[in-house]
Enzyme design. Structure first.
Site, PDB file in Angstrom:
ATOM      1  N   HIS A 166      47.083  43.069  37.704  1.00 20.51           N
ATOM      2  CA  HIS A 166      48.304  43.859  37.556  1.00 20.51           C
ATOM      3  C   HIS A 166      49.054  43.475  36.279  1.00 20.51           C
ATOM      4  O   HIS A 166      49.163  42.295  35.951  1.00 20.51           O
ATOM      5  CB  HIS A 166      49.243  43.628  38.736  1.00 20.51           C
ATOM      6  CG  HIS A 166      48.850  44.331  39.989  1.00 20.51           C
ATOM      7  ND1 HIS A 166      47.769  43.951  40.758  1.00 20.51           N
ATOM      8  CD2 HIS A 166      49.412  45.397  40.625  1.00 20.51           C
ATOM      9  CE1 HIS A 166      47.684  44.740  41.814  1.00 20.51           C
ATOM     10  NE2 HIS A 166      48.660  45.628  41.757  1.00 20.51           N
ATOM     11  N   ASN A 198      44.185  34.989  36.884  1.00 17.54           N
ATOM     12  CA  ASN A 198      44.907  36.025  37.616  1.00 17.54           C
ATOM     13  C   ASN A 198      45.462  35.515  38.943  1.00 17.54           C
ATOM     14  O   ASN A 198      46.604  35.803  39.301  1.00 17.54           O
ATOM     15  CB  ASN A 198      43.987  37.228  37.863  1.00 17.54           C
ATOM     16  CG  ASN A 198      44.675  38.326  38.656  1.00 17.54           C
ATOM     17  OD1 ASN A 198      45.821  38.668  38.409  1.00 17.54           O
ATOM     18  ND2 ASN A 198      43.966  38.877  39.638  1.00 17.54           N
TER      19      ASN A 198
END
Length: 321
Positions: A166, A198
């Site tokens: 994201h 991440n």
């Protein structure tokens, strides 16, 4: 004498320009069968592609596409305009393929299939835990407002070795189920190393940004990818990055976050971070990744918060200005 010269120049220019267009028209007629054939091929290709969703412009810029169908009510349109103005009140870094979602704004890079930048506005209210919001119900979906030629797909990420990372963090948009679901559009994703980045270091940075809302009234965040040069064995610098999937989705070498936080007494502070897209040791403090904001602007080719006079800032990366 001068008038005579100008008159002759204009006549000669007109003849030259007219001759150019006459030549172009003759050339078009000569090549018309080939052009018509090529056009039929392109039309067929476009018809076979997914149809784009009809999109209105941004409320404040009529030529910029937004990411949702036209509003169904005047109240919705007014609220969306207000929210976009709130998110982007300190300026747009660029106007390339803007997409305005309900709670964040994105500029999409059609060549790399990854966003140029994503802008968010966070408050304690918008990031507060909401029992009515369920992240597990969210699915990664293609952004159908982007032409099929230029969008990324789930198949691009499958077995690539990279996470769908994201840019606008899902955890930043807990105000409603719609808001968190919109963060799962693939236009908001970039290929990120999973374990060690991440799911760890980058997640720590996202959580830190959310935590700022406990101290600051408003937190503005701009996030995006970088493709930075590296010196190779021959002593020369090269920009090299991997691409994944049939759509050649670019894997950024680094990611940045630039933050502007507003104190309760309306003072502004800025922080800037750049993280390499690689495994980062858990014990590495976030301050290691702080950089001068202008270095990110130079690398990204963008001016962040350009409507904000830097003289208004009281701190940059925790240091008094």
């Amino acid at each position: 004498m001068n008038r005579k010269f100008v008159s002759q120049f204009l006549v000669a220019s007109s003849i030259g320009i007219g001759g150019y267009f006459i030549g172009q028209q003759a050339e078009r007629k000569k090549n018309l069968p080939a052009i018509q054939s090529e056009s039929r091929v392109l039309i067929a290709a476009n018809q076979s592609s997914h149809k784009l969703k009809p999109l209105p412009g941004l409320p404040i810029f009529g030529t910029v596409s937004a990411a949702v169908p036209a509003p169904t009510s005047k109240d919705y349109a007014v609220e969306k305009q207000r929210r976009i103005g709130q998110i982007m009140q300190y300026g747009f870094p660029g106007f390339d393929n803007i997409r305005s979602f309900d709670d964040y704004v994105l500029s999409y890079d059609r060549r790399n299939r990854v966003a140029h930048w994503v802008f968010e506005h966070l408050t304690a209210e918008t990031v507060r835990k909401n029992d009515a919001v369920d992240r597990s119900k969210c699915d990664f979906v293609e952004d159908e407002s982007i032409h099929a030629f230029f969008r990324s797909t789930n198949a691009d990420y499958r077995r690539s070795g990279f996470d769908r990372g994201h840019l606008a963090a899902a955890g930043n948009h807990k105000h409603s189920q719609l808001h968190i679901e919109e963060t799962f559009r693939l236009s908001n994703m970039a290929p990120q190393v999973g374990k060690g980045f991440n799911r760890d270091a980058w997640n720590n940075l996202e959580r830190y940004v959310r935590k700022l809302t406990k101290t600051y009234t408003n937190v503005y965040v701009c996030t995006g990818p970088l493709y930075l040069p590296k010196v190779e064995g021959d002593g020369k610098k090269y920009v090299k990055y991997q691409v994944i999937g049939d759509n050649n989705v670019a894997v950024p070498t680094h990611f940045y976050k630039i933050i502007v936080a507003e104190t309760p007494d309306h003072k502004l502070e800025m922080e800037a971070y750049v993280m390499p897209n690689q495994v980062i040791a858990d014990e590495t403090p976030l301050q290691v990744f702080q950089v001068p904001p202008e270095s990110v602007e130079r690398a990204a080719g963008l001016l962040f918060f350009d409507r904000l006079n830097r003289k208004q800032l009281t701190k940059i990366n925790g240091k008094k200005v």
